[in-house]
Design a protein around this motif. Sequence first.
Motif, short mmCIF file in Angstrom:
data_model
loop_
_atom_site.label_atom_id
_atom_site.label_comp_id
_atom_site.label_asym_id
_atom_site.label_seq_id
_atom_site.Cartn_x
_atom_site.Cartn_y
_atom_site.Cartn_z
N ARG A 249 0.84 -1.20 0.00
CA ARG A 249 0.00 0.00 0.00
C ARG A 249 0.87 1.24 0.00
O ARG A 249 1.87 1.32 0.74
CB ARG A 249 -0.92 0.01 1.23
CG ARG A 249 -1.84 1.23 1.30
CD ARG A 249 -2.89 1.08 2.38
NE ARG A 249 -3.74 2.25 2.48
CZ ARG A 249 -4.76 2.53 1.66
NH1 ARG A 249 -5.04 1.68 0.67
NH2 ARG A 249 -5.48 3.61 1.80
N ALA A 250 0.49 2.22 -0.80
CA ALA A 250 1.14 3.53 -0.82
C ALA A 250 0.32 4.49 0.02
O ALA A 250 -0.91 4.51 -0.09
CB ALA A 250 1.27 4.04 -2.24
N LEU A 251 0.99 5.27 0.87
CA LEU A 251 0.32 6.23 1.74
C LEU A 251 0.92 7.60 1.53
O LEU A 251 2.14 7.79 1.64
CB LEU A 251 0.49 5.80 3.21
CG LEU A 251 -0.06 6.77 4.26
CD1 LEU A 251 -1.57 6.84 4.18
CD2 LEU A 251 0.39 6.34 5.66
N SER B 207 -1.43 -4.39 5.59
CA SER B 207 -1.76 -4.54 7.01
C SER B 207 -1.33 -3.33 7.83
O SER B 207 -1.70 -3.22 9.00
CB SER B 207 -1.08 -5.80 7.56
OG SER B 207 0.34 -5.66 7.50
N GLY B 208 -0.53 -2.43 7.23
CA GLY B 208 0.02 -1.29 7.95
C GLY B 208 1.42 -1.55 8.47
O GLY B 208 2.08 -0.64 8.98
N GLU B 209 1.90 -2.78 8.34
CA GLU B 209 3.24 -3.14 8.81
C GLU B 209 4.29 -2.52 7.90
O GLU B 209 4.13 -2.46 6.68
CB GLU B 209 3.37 -4.67 8.81
CG GLU B 209 4.71 -5.18 9.30
CD GLU B 209 4.80 -6.70 9.18
OE1 GLU B 209 5.90 -7.24 9.44
OE2 GLU B 209 3.80 -7.33 8.80
N THR C 127 -1.01 13.05 16.32
CA THR C 127 -2.14 12.97 15.39
C THR C 127 -2.61 14.36 15.01
O THR C 127 -2.88 14.64 13.83
CB THR C 127 -3.30 12.18 16.03
OG1 THR C 127 -2.85 10.86 16.34
CG2 THR C 127 -4.48 12.09 15.08
N ASP C 128 -2.70 15.25 16.01
CA ASP C 128 -3.14 16.63 15.73
C ASP C 128 -2.15 17.33 14.80
O ASP C 128 -2.55 18.13 13.94
CB ASP C 128 -3.27 17.42 17.03
CG ASP C 128 -4.43 16.95 17.90
OD1 ASP C 128 -5.29 16.21 17.38
OD2 ASP C 128 -4.44 17.29 19.10
N ASP D 35 3.15 11.90 9.85
CA ASP D 35 2.87 10.63 9.17
C ASP D 35 2.98 9.47 10.15
O ASP D 35 3.97 9.33 10.88
CB ASP D 35 3.87 10.40 8.03
CG ASP D 35 3.84 11.51 6.99
OD1 ASP D 35 3.01 12.43 7.13
OD2 ASP D 35 4.65 11.45 6.06
N ALA D 36 1.97 8.62 10.16
CA ALA D 36 1.96 7.49 11.08
C ALA D 36 3.21 6.61 10.98
O ALA D 36 3.73 6.16 12.01
CB ALA D 36 0.69 6.67 10.86
#
Length: 489
Positions: free
Chosen positions: A322-324, A336-338, A429-430, A434-435
């Motif tokens: 996945r590209a974010l 999965s976010g990993e 988060t505020d 980037d996560a």
Amino acid sequence: MKDHLLAALKGSLETAGLWRKNALLLAAVSGGGDSVALLYGLTLLRKDGSFRLAACHVQHGLRGESSRLDQQLTEDLCARWNVPIAIREAGLQGDMDTPGMETLAREKRRELFVRCMDELSADALLTAHHRDDQAETVLMHLLRGAGSKGLSGIAPQTAFGRGLLLRPLLALSKQELENVLQEEKIPFRHDESNDSPCTPRNLLRLELMPRLEALFPGAAAHLAAAAETLRQDEACLEALADGVYRRCLRQGNGVFALDVPSLEQASEALRLRALRRFYREGAALAGLHPDERELSRETSLSLHRLLQDDPGAGMNLPGGLRALRGQTLLHLLRQSGEALLPFSVPAPLALKAAVNRASGPLAFPLPGGFWEITLAPPESGPFPLPQDANAVLLKREELERCCFRTPLPGDTIYPFGAPGQKPLRRFLTDRRLDAPLRPALWLLAEAHRILWIPGLAASERLRRTSAQDLWQLSCRPAAFLKSTTDHKE
């Protein structure tokens, strides 16, 4: 005609650095005219080139008695020319009319050739692809909508197994190779399955190419020449795209990303190439098979459009990736976010020892290579009052209680100018950090109180009216993280 064959072989070996003593060449020999001509030419050059020569024949067993006769002829020729031969059984089920058999046989052949190279410690595998094969390949790729890479056709030299794959006969036609064998009265086998239009390539060879030659004499030679021109252009573009990619890549502890502002400075053609390489290298990190590491043009364009999307946008990619879209980075993750790269939790870095030994400004990198911190004692001043999050002022006793570390559950921060403290997780988060960057973020902490996030935020507890008798901590962010903290809230 034989001179042309020998010149082509010698030129290929010289270019590859294999025209040397004791290089071990492995010739792929099916028993057909092309591969027999390849083997014959190599036997003639063997003495002058001082290389060693071996042959490998893959027995597919798909054509009954004809397959056995192919093998027998290959073995007889190798015995006649004193060439060691390895016979490998493909173990395929079915025949040439079985759907997908052409692809399956090709993949099995490559697998067996790699094994044979390993067993013999061969430096290169040589195959007998010729100019007609090149023309057919270019035409097939054109009809499938390929770009310049596909239209470059068959490469004369590529990495393969433990060494190289050489195709030294691409400048010669099939007829030229068979003419050499006829002049020298050397037998060869004819694969009757090539006479049946059972595959797209056979249809091109049997029906379309003769018509093109009739309409445009020399069509095969012209297609092969176009492929060579495109290969040169492709190499130039790839070199330019490589520079763009290297400038934009941000790779570190748990992070695999591209810097979007840097990427957008390049032309669209180079951006697309950099994005395809980004996916290809990320897919390799994810353990995908090499055949799964290329993006289609349609998916490449969709990924390119993601560069213009708002932070937080994303898209799924083949292979479970996945590209974010981050604030200024384009991240590649698993669906999965990993993270693709492992994240190792570094040990905290206490400041007490650094304070005790600092007689002047002391610079040290934080683990991970993203930041360099400078610790300066009061006598190194006078220091200006900090205007941003790139520097903070602390008392000696505060420094001795602090350490640099990555986030922990329960961390809180009292942001500069805010009415009170809040959980660090909520603060990040505020701030829309980037996560994927958060686990590797370095913090100056006193227990669970966060006093400073280099380059991003300082605590209200570090508000100062004077720098007198205070120590200064300042950061010099690496390009990796600097671009992620320069945005406005």
